[in-house]
Write a protein that holds these residues in place. Structure first.
Motif, PDB file in Angstrom:
ATOM      1  N   HIS A  36      -4.631  36.999  39.849  1.00  0.00           N
ATOM      2  CA  HIS A  36      -3.794  36.344  38.884  1.00  0.00           C
ATOM      3  C   HIS A  36      -3.879  34.975  38.995  1.00  0.00           C
ATOM      4  O   HIS A  36      -3.080  34.162  40.071  1.00  0.00           O
ATOM      5  CB  HIS A  36      -2.571  36.858  38.341  1.00  0.00           C
ATOM      6  CG  HIS A  36      -1.310  36.734  37.819  1.00  0.00           C
ATOM      7  ND1 HIS A  36      -2.086  36.483  36.731  1.00  0.00           N
ATOM      8  CD2 HIS A  36      -0.971  35.678  38.023  1.00  0.00           C
ATOM      9  CE1 HIS A  36      -0.787  36.728  35.757  1.00  0.00           C
ATOM     10  NE2 HIS A  36      -0.064  35.778  36.575  1.00  0.00           N
ATOM     11  N   GLY A  40       0.382  33.625  30.417  1.00  0.00           N
ATOM     12  CA  GLY A  40       2.034  34.279  30.265  1.00  0.00           C
ATOM     13  C   GLY A  40       1.635  35.349  28.829  1.00  0.00           C
ATOM     14  O   GLY A  40       0.668  35.957  28.814  1.00  0.00           O
ATOM     15  N   SER A  41       2.749  35.583  28.546  1.00  0.00           N
ATOM     16  CA  SER A  41       2.917  36.623  27.506  1.00  0.00           C
ATOM     17  C   SER A  41       1.667  38.326  27.833  1.00  0.00           C
ATOM     18  O   SER A  41       0.990  38.683  27.152  1.00  0.00           O
ATOM     19  CB  SER A  41       2.090  35.759  26.322  1.00  0.00           C
ATOM     20  OG  SER A  41       2.634  36.622  25.377  1.00  0.00           O
ATOM     21  N   GLY A  42       2.635  38.777  29.200  1.00  0.00           N
ATOM     22  CA  GLY A  42       1.532  39.772  29.494  1.00  0.00           C
ATOM     23  C   GLY A  42       1.134  39.941  29.660  1.00  0.00           C
ATOM     24  O   GLY A  42       0.274  41.092  30.752  1.00  0.00           O
ATOM     25  N   LEU A  43      -0.113  38.947  30.192  1.00  0.00           N
ATOM     26  CA  LEU A  43      -1.678  38.602  31.000  1.00  0.00           C
ATOM     27  C   LEU A  43      -1.403  39.295  32.353  1.00  0.00           C
ATOM     28  O   LEU A  43      -1.816  40.192  33.183  1.00  0.00           O
ATOM     29  CB  LEU A  43      -1.928  37.326  31.495  1.00  0.00           C
ATOM     30  CG  LEU A  43      -3.005  36.706  32.000  1.00  0.00           C
ATOM     31  CD1 LEU A  43      -4.196  37.238  31.144  1.00  0.00           C
ATOM     32  CD2 LEU A  43      -3.411  35.262  32.452  1.00  0.00           C
ATOM     33  N   LEU A  45       0.590  41.465  33.791  1.00  0.00           N
ATOM     34  CA  LEU A  45       0.974  43.613  33.398  1.00  0.00           C
ATOM     35  C   LEU A  45      -1.040  43.514  32.588  1.00  0.00           C
ATOM     36  O   LEU A  45      -1.572  44.942  32.939  1.00  0.00           O
ATOM     37  CB  LEU A  45       1.610  43.740  32.111  1.00  0.00           C
ATOM     38  CG  LEU A  45       2.053  45.237  31.790  1.00  0.00           C
ATOM     39  CD1 LEU A  45       2.302  46.329  32.968  1.00  0.00           C
ATOM     40  CD2 LEU A  45       2.790  45.268  31.057  1.00  0.00           C
ATOM     41  N   ALA A  46      -1.512  43.193  32.353  1.00  0.00           N
ATOM     42  CA  ALA A  46      -2.662  43.563  31.493  1.00  0.00           C
ATOM     43  C   ALA A  46      -3.406  43.557  32.985  1.00  0.00           C
ATOM     44  O   ALA A  46      -4.827  44.519  32.886  1.00  0.00           O
ATOM     45  CB  ALA A  46      -2.987  42.607  30.878  1.00  0.00           C
ATOM     46  N   GLU A  47      -3.570  42.476  33.668  1.00  0.00           N
ATOM     47  CA  GLU A  47      -4.256  42.610  34.724  1.00  0.00           C
ATOM     48  C   GLU A  47      -4.240  43.881  35.374  1.00  0.00           C
ATOM     49  O   GLU A  47      -5.118  44.009  36.253  1.00  0.00           O
ATOM     50  CB  GLU A  47      -4.300  41.178  35.392  1.00  0.00           C
ATOM     51  CG  GLU A  47      -4.789  39.940  34.210  1.00  0.00           C
ATOM     52  CD  GLU A  47      -4.217  38.739  35.294  1.00  0.00           C
ATOM     53  OE1 GLU A  47      -4.966  37.786  34.595  1.00  0.00           O
ATOM     54  OE2 GLU A  47      -3.409  38.734  36.018  1.00  0.00           O
ATOM     55  N   GLN A  49      -2.946  46.685  35.120  1.00  0.00           N
ATOM     56  CA  GLN A  49      -2.925  47.906  34.120  1.00  0.00           C
ATOM     57  C   GLN A  49      -4.261  48.048  34.353  1.00  0.00           C
ATOM     58  O   GLN A  49      -5.331  49.065  34.577  1.00  0.00           O
ATOM     59  CB  GLN A  49      -2.315  47.651  33.023  1.00  0.00           C
ATOM     60  CG  GLN A  49      -2.871  49.426  32.052  1.00  0.00           C
ATOM     61  CD  GLN A  49      -2.006  50.055  32.522  1.00  0.00           C
ATOM     62  OE1 GLN A  49      -0.891  49.675  32.951  1.00  0.00           O
ATOM     63  NE2 GLN A  49      -2.266  51.339  32.384  1.00  0.00           N
ATOM     64  N   GLN A  50      -5.655  47.230  34.212  1.00  0.00           N
ATOM     65  CA  GLN A  50      -6.770  46.939  34.632  1.00  0.00           C
ATOM     66  C   GLN A  50      -7.252  47.504  35.482  1.00  0.00           C
ATOM     67  O   GLN A  50      -8.441  48.465  35.576  1.00  0.00           O
ATOM     68  CB  GLN A  50      -7.660  45.739  33.482  1.00  0.00           C
ATOM     69  CG  GLN A  50      -8.800  46.358  34.080  1.00  0.00           C
ATOM     70  CD  GLN A  50      -9.366  44.358  33.652  1.00  0.00           C
ATOM     71  OE1 GLN A  50      -8.858  43.135  34.467  1.00  0.00           O
ATOM     72  NE2 GLN A  50     -10.352  43.889  33.025  1.00  0.00           N
TER      73      GLN A  50
END
Length: 57
Positions: A36, A40-43, A45-47, A49-50
């Motif tokens: 990471h 921002g904006s959920g990046l 969390l997306a990483e 979750q992947q």
């Protein structure tokens, strides 16, 4: 000896990823590494979750 258990390792900018991955392998650990570098904006969390989705397969 490690006394703690980790589910994942979160790396940010400035960390030597190659050395850390080598250490994890040398210790015989199977811990996913999330890279990471900001945003921002959920990046983040997306990483994460992947990685979770990949590990569950």
């Amino acid at each position: 000896m490690l006394n703690n258990s980790y589910n994942l390792i979160l790396l940010g900018a400035g960390i030597d990823e190659v050395s850390l991955r080598s250490l994890i392998e040398e210790l015989g650990l199977d811990i996913p590494v999330v890279l990471h570098y900001g945003g921002g904006s959920g990046l983040l969390l997306a990483e994460i979750q992947q990685i979770i989705n990949r590990e569950l397969k």
